[in-house]
Design a protein around this motif. Structure first.
Motif, PDB file in Angstrom:
ATOM      1  N   UNK A 731      -3.189  -2.319   1.829  1.00 15.30           N
ATOM      2  CA  UNK A 731      -4.494  -2.337   2.754  1.00 15.30           C
ATOM      3  C   UNK A 731      -5.708  -3.100   2.047  1.00 15.30           C
ATOM      4  N   UNK A 732      -5.414  -3.594   0.470  1.00 16.00           N
ATOM      5  CA  UNK A 732      -6.572  -4.214   0.125  1.00 16.00           C
ATOM      6  C   UNK A 732      -6.197  -5.635  -0.115  1.00 16.00           C
ATOM      7  N   UNK A 733      -5.089  -6.031   0.308  1.00 14.46           N
ATOM      8  CA  UNK A 733      -4.712  -7.504  -0.224  1.00 14.46           C
ATOM      9  C   UNK A 733      -4.677  -8.332   1.086  1.00 14.46           C
ATOM     10  N   UNK A 734      -5.322  -9.305   0.895  1.00 19.43           N
ATOM     11  CA  UNK A 734      -5.222 -10.550   2.058  1.00 19.43           C
ATOM     12  C   UNK A 734      -3.995 -11.235   2.096  1.00 19.43           C
ATOM     13  N   UNK A 735      -3.267 -11.516   0.949  1.00 25.35           N
ATOM     14  CA  UNK A 735      -1.895 -12.044   0.953  1.00 25.35           C
ATOM     15  C   UNK A 735      -0.999 -11.247  -0.325  1.00 25.35           C
ATOM     16  N   UNK A 736       0.165 -11.285  -0.024  1.00 23.88           N
ATOM     17  CA  UNK A 736       1.086 -10.696  -1.051  1.00 23.88           C
ATOM     18  C   UNK A 736       2.200 -11.875  -1.651  1.00 23.88           C
ATOM     19  N   UNK A 737       2.127 -11.854  -2.967  1.00 25.21           N
ATOM     20  CA  UNK A 737       3.320 -12.631  -3.430  1.00 25.21           C
ATOM     21  C   UNK A 737       4.213 -11.893  -3.828  1.00 25.21           C
ATOM     22  N   UNK A 738       5.332 -12.115  -3.533  1.00 23.22           N
ATOM     23  CA  UNK A 738       6.568 -11.205  -4.036  1.00 23.22           C
ATOM     24  C   UNK A 738       7.317 -12.018  -5.102  1.00 23.22           C
ATOM     25  N   UNK A 739       7.481 -11.673  -6.209  1.00 21.34           N
ATOM     26  CA  UNK A 739       7.772 -12.405  -7.304  1.00 21.34           C
ATOM     27  C   UNK A 739       9.546 -11.959  -7.446  1.00 21.34           C
ATOM     28  N   UNK A 740      10.333 -13.052  -7.388  1.00 22.29           N
ATOM     29  CA  UNK A 740      11.756 -12.998  -7.832  1.00 22.29           C
ATOM     30  C   UNK A 740      12.183 -13.825  -8.848  1.00 22.29           C
TER      31      UNK A 740
END
Length: 817
Positions: A731-740
Motif C-alpha cells: 500500500x505504501x509502494x508506487x512501484x514494486x521490483x521483484x528480484x529473481x
C-alpha cells in the motif's frame, strides 16, 4: 474462498530450452577439457602397459595325390572322398582337441618361459638361453612361477615363493592332479646345469641351448600350466579357405610371442601331414599285417611238407617213381592252385560278411586283392568303408554334433548293404567255379589211383608241397607290392608358405581406439553430468525463462558481482554494473512519469526467498538515485533478519522498530552514509511481532514524514514468498521490483508471483534478473560474494543458522575464473 485464477496450472508451461542447454554445456568447458585430458592420460598408461599382439600365418594346399604304383591288382589305396571333403575335414581336424593335444605334447607348450618386462612378465619363448625337460610320470608344480637365476655359466638357482603349506601337482602322462605339502616361504636351492632336479614337487633337467649368448647373472622364470587349458587356447587357431582356390587353406594364430606361434603353426601342419599319411596308408598297413600272418602259417606248412617229402625220398629210387607220375604232377598243381584261389576268395567273402555284421569299426579291413579279388565294386566299397570309419573316429574328438555322426553312420550303412549284395552275388559265381574245378580234380585223382602206390604217395606229398610253395610265393609277391604302395604314398597336404618370422606382423594393441574411446568418454561423462543438472535444475536461467513463465515486464538485468563489496555503483561508478542500475533508474522514472506522480516516489524491492540479492539491489538502486542528487533513503523493513547494518557498517541499535513503538523520532533513527544524498534507516532490534508493527498506524506516520523529506524512498522488504510482511507494505509502494536470481530462483516461485498478482496482492510489479552470467552455469557463489546469504529463509526464517554451501557451489568455486 479460492478463485479459479489462484491455480497456477493455467500458466504457460515451459518448453524444452535447447539454447539454455547449449549455453550450459559451453559453460562447463573446463570439465570437458579436464575429463578428456584425464581420459587420454589413462589411455596412454593402458597402451604402454599392453603387450604387443602379432599375427603369424602359414599356407597349405590340399591336392589328392594318386599312388604311382597303384594298379587294379594292388588296390591298396583309397581317397577321402574328394578335395572338397578333405578341406572340410582338415579344417575340423586342425581345431580338434585330439590333434592339438598331440602338437602341444610334442612341443611341450604347456611350459611357459618368462622374463620380467617393464610392467609385467612377458613370454620369452625362443629368447631364453635354456630349455626344460620334465619327467612326465612325476608330479610337477603347476600354475606357479618358478624363478631361475644363473649364478655362473654352469650353475643356477631355483627360487619358488610358497604362500600356502600345500601346492597342486600335475602328472602330464594322464593329466591327473594331486597335492603335496611344502613349507611356507621362499624355497631356494642351487643346481648344476644338466643335473636332475628331483624334488617332491618338481622333477626336471635344465639344458643350455646352442649359442645361448651371455646369460650369467640373468634371471628368468618358468611356469608349468594345465595341459587341457593350454590345448584349449591353441584350438582357437584360425583356418580360412581361399575364396578363389578352394583347396588352399590359410592358418593363422595371434599372440604376443612370434617364435612360439611360428613353431606351433609349422608343427601342427607337420602333425597333420603325418596323421593324414598314416590314415592313407591304413589300407596297405592292414593288408601287410594280414599277409604277414598268412606267410607265417604257409611257411610252417611248407616246412612240414618239405620234411615229409624228404623222408619219403630216403632209400628210394626217386627218379623211377617220379617218372611214372610226372605227367600228372603239373596238371594237379594247376587244379590245386585254381581251387585254392577260389577257396581264399570265398573265405575272404565269408570273413568280410561276418565282419560287416558283427563289427562297428571297419578301419582294420584288409584289401580284397590279398585274396585275389579284382572286382572293382568290392575294392571301391571296402576302401570307402575304411575311409568313412577312419574319418568318423577322428571327428569324435572335435565334433559334438549328433547329426554329423548320424550322417556318417547312414553312409556306412548304405555302403555295407551294397557290399553284402556284392558278396552274395560274387559267392554264387565262385560256388559254381568251385564245383567245376572240384570235378576236374576228381577226374584227375581217379586216373592217379591207377598208378602204383609209391607213385600215388609221392604225388600226394608233392601236391601239398607245391601248393604251399605256390601260395607262399604269391603272398610274398603281394607283400612286396603292398610295401611299395605304402612307401610310394604321398600326403595330400603340402606346405605352400611355412610360417616364418620375417618382421612385422604387428596387429595390436589398437592404441588409436583407446585414444578415441578416451576422447569419447571425456566428452560423454561431463555431457551426461550437464544433462542431469539441466533437467533436475528448476531454477531461472535467463530472460527467456522469465518471458515464458510470466507476462510481468522485465525492468533490467544485473550481472554477477565479482567484488566483495555491496556498494558496487558507488565504488565503481563507470562499471557495466553501474550502467545496468542507471538503466533501471531510467525505467523507474519513466514508470513514475507515466503514472503522473508528484512529490516523493516510493519503491518496494522484494523477492521470492532469501539470497536473491534484494538488499544488494536496494542499496545500488538507491545509490544511483542519490548520485543524481536526489534525496534518497533506504528503509530496512526486513524486521526479522536485518542486513542493511552489515552492508553500511552501522550498528543496528535504533531503527524503525524504535520509531513504531514511539521510542525514537525519525531524526534519531536516520543514519547518514558515505554516499552523498543517501540516508539509511535500519530496522532496529528484532521485535516479537514484526507483522503487527508494520500494519500499525505508526507505519503510516513514518511514510508521511519520509515523503515530506525525501525524493525517493526505497523499501527493502522481506521475501514475499516466505512471510506476509511485504504484502502489508504494498500500500505504501508506487512501484514494486521483484528480484529473481539466475540459477537460484525456482521457476515455481514465478508461478506463485503470477497467482499473487491475479489476486491483487501485488501491483505495479516489474522483474529484475540478478546475478546473470552468459555461461549459465549451475549454481553460483553469489551469496558469499555479496557478503550475505538468505539460505536460512528456506528452512527456518526465525532461526539464525549458518549458511551451508551446496556441492554445486563448491564445485563452481573450484572452476570459477
Amino acid at each position: 474462498m479460492l478463485d479459479i485464477k489462484d491455480f497456477s496450472i493455467f500458466d504457460n508451461q515451459p518448453s524444452f530450452d535447447f539454447k539454455g542447454l547449449l549455453l550450459k554445456i559451453l559453460g562447463y568447458w573446463k570439465w570437458f577439457v579436464i575429463c578428456i585430458a584425464l581420459g587420454l592420460i589413462i589411455a596412454y598408461q593402458i597402451n604402454i602397459r599392453k603387450e604387443k599382439i602379432y599375427a603369424m600365418q602359414t599356407m597349405i594346399s590340399i591336392k589328392e595325390e594318386s599312388n604311382p604304383f597303384f594298379t587294379s591288382n594292388t588296390s591298396l589305396v583309397f581317397n577321402w572322398g574328394g578335395t572338397s571333403d578333405q578341406v572340410s575335414s582338415t579344417s575340423t581336424i586342425l581345431q580338434s582337441r585330439s590333434h592339438n593335444e598331440l602338437v602341444v605334447d610334442k612341443l611341450q607348450f604347456y611350459i611357459d618361459y618368462l622374463s620380467q618386462g617393464k610392467y609385467k612378465m612377458v613370454d620369452a619363448y625362443g629368447s631364453v638361453p635354456f630349455s626344460i625337460s620334465i619327467d612326465k610320470i612325476k608330479g610337477q608344480l603347476v600354475n606357479q612361477v618358478i624363478g631361475i637365476k644363473f649364478i655362473n655359466a654352469s650353475e643356477y638357482e631355483i627360487r619358488i615363493p610358497f604362500e600356502a603349506n600345500s601346492v597342486s601337482l600335475v602328472n602330464y602322462t594322464d593329466n591327473s592332479y594331486s597335492n603335496t605339502a611344502v613349507a611356507v616361504g621362499d624355497f631356494v636351492k642351487r643346481y648344476k646345469v644338466g643335473d636332475r632336479v628331483s624334488l617332491p614337487f618338481l622333477d626336471w633337467k635344465l639344458q643350455i641351448n646352442d649359442k645361448p649368448g651371455f646369460y650369467t647373472g640373468n634371471e628368468y622364470y618358468v611356469r608349468l600350466n594345465d595341459f587341457d587349458g593350454t590345448v584349449s587356447r591353441y584350438r582357437n587357431i584360425n583356418v580360412n579357405v581361399d575364396a578363389k582356390a578352394g583347396s588352399i587353406l590359410t592358418l593363422s594364430l595371434q599372440g604376443t610371442n612370434k617364435a612360439r606361434m611360428v613353431e606351433y603353426l609349422n608343427a601342427t601342419v607337420k602333425m597333420l601331414i603325418k596323421n593324414q599319411l598314416d590314415s592313407k596308408n591304413q589300407f596297405a598297413t592292414n593288408t601287410i599285417s594280414f599277409i604277414d600272418s598268412t606267410l607265417v602259417a604257409m611257411e610252417k606248412q611248407l616246412k612240414t611238407t618239405g620234411n615229409e617229402l624228404k623222408t619219403f625220398r630216403k632209400d628210394k629210387n626217386i627218379f623211377d617213381i617220379e617218372e611214372g607220375g610226372a605227367k600228372f604232377s603239373d596238371k594237379m598243381l594247376d587244379f590245386d592252385v585254381e581251387r585254392d584261389q577260389i577257396t581264399r576268395k570265398v573265405a575272404y567273402y565269408n570273413s568280410l560278411k561276418s565282419y560287416l555284421k558283427n563289427s562297428v569299426d571297419y578301419s582294420k579291413l584288409p584289401a580284397p586283392s590279398v585274396a585275389g579279388i579284382e572286382d572293382p565294386n568290392i575294392a571301391a566299397n571296402v576302401s570307402k568303408l575304411i575311409a568313412l570309419s577312419t574319418q568318423r573316429s577322428e571327428m569324435a574328438y572335435a565334433v559334438k554334433s549328433d547329426k554329423i555322426f548320424k550322417d556318417f553312420d547312414n553312409q556306412m550303412a548304405a555302403v555295407k548293404n551294397v557290399l553284402l549284395e556284392n558278396i552274395n552275388s560274387a559267392k554264387s559265381s565262385l560256388q559254381y567255379d568251385l564245383a567245376l574245378i572240384n570235378g576236374k580234380i576228381g577226374q584227375a585223382e581217379s586216373t592217379i589211383k591207377r598208378l602204383p602206390d609209391e607213385q600215388q604217395e609221392l604225388l600226394k606229398i608233392k601236391r601239398k608241397y607245391d601248393l604251399s610253395d605256390n601260395i607262399y610265393n604269391t603272398f610274398l609277391q603281394k607283400r612286396s607290392e603292398a610295401d611299395i604302395v605304402k612307401a610310394a604314398n604321398l600326403s595330400d597336404i603340402h606346405f605352400i608358405d611355412p610360417a616364418k618370422d620375417i618382421g612385422g606382423g604387428l596387429i595390436g594393441p589398437k592404441t588409436s581406439v583407446n585414444y578415441v574411446l578416451a576422447i569419447f568418454l571425456g566428452i560423454l561423462i561431463p555431457l551426461l553430468f550437464v544433462f542431469i543438472i539441466f533437467f533436475i535444475n528448476n531454477s531461472i536461467q535467463n530472460t527467456e525463462d522469465i518471458n515464458k513463465l510470466t507476462q510481468i515486464p522485465l525492468i533490467g538485468v544485473i550481472g554477477l558481482n565479482e567484488e566483495k563489496t555491496t556498494l558496487a555503483v558507488f565504488e565503481k561508478p563507470k562499471s557495466a554494473m553501474s550502467e545496468s542500475f542507471r538503466a533501471i533508474r531510467s525505467s523507474l522514472q519513466f514508470l513514475y512519469k507515466k503514472k503522473q506522480l508528484d512529490g516523493a516516489k516510493t519503491l518496494m524491492i522484494t523477492s521470492s526467498v532469501s539470497g536473491e540479492g534484494k538488499t544488494f539491489c536496494s542499496i545500488n538502486i538507491a545509490t544511483v538515485f542519490a548520485l543524481s542528487e536526489k534525496k534518497t533513503v533506504i528503509l530496512g523493513l526486513d524486521l526479522r533478519k536485518p542486513r542493511l547494518a552489515e552492508e553500511f557498517g552501522i550498528e543496528n541499535k535504533d531503527g524503525i522498530v524504535n520509531y513504531l513503538i514511539k521510542q525514537k523520532s525519525l531524526q534519531e533513527i536516520t543514519n547518514k552514509t558515505v554516499i552523498p544524498h543517501l540516508d539509511v534507516i535500519l530496522s532496529g532490534p528484532v521485535p516479537p511481532n514484526p507483522s503487527e508493527l508494520i500494519i500499525s498506524e505508526g507505519m503510516n506516520e513514518l511514510m508521511e514524514e519520509l515523503k515530506k523529506k525525501y525524493d525517493y524512498i526505497i523499501l527493502d522488504t522481506p521475501p514475499v514468498g516466505l512471510v506476509s510482511d511485504s504484502l502489508e507494505l504494498v500500500q505504501f509502494a508506487d512501484t514494486t521490483i521483484y528480484v529473481v536470481r539466475q540459477n537460484y530462483t525456482k521457476k515455481d516461485m514465478i508461478m506463485l508471483l503470477n497467482t499473487r498478482i491475479r489476486r491483487g496482492e501485488l501491483e505495479n510489479v516489474s522483474i529484475l534478473l540478478n546475478g546473470f552470467e552468459n555461461k549459465a552455469k549451475y549454481g553460483s557463489a553469489y551469496g558469499s560474494a555479496y557478503g550475505y546469504g538468505y539460505g536460512t529463509y528456506g528452512y527456518s526464517y526465525n532461526d539464525n543458522q549458518e549458511v551451508k554451501s551446496t556441492i554445486a557451489d563448491r564445485l563452481k568455486k573450484i572452476f570459477k575464473k
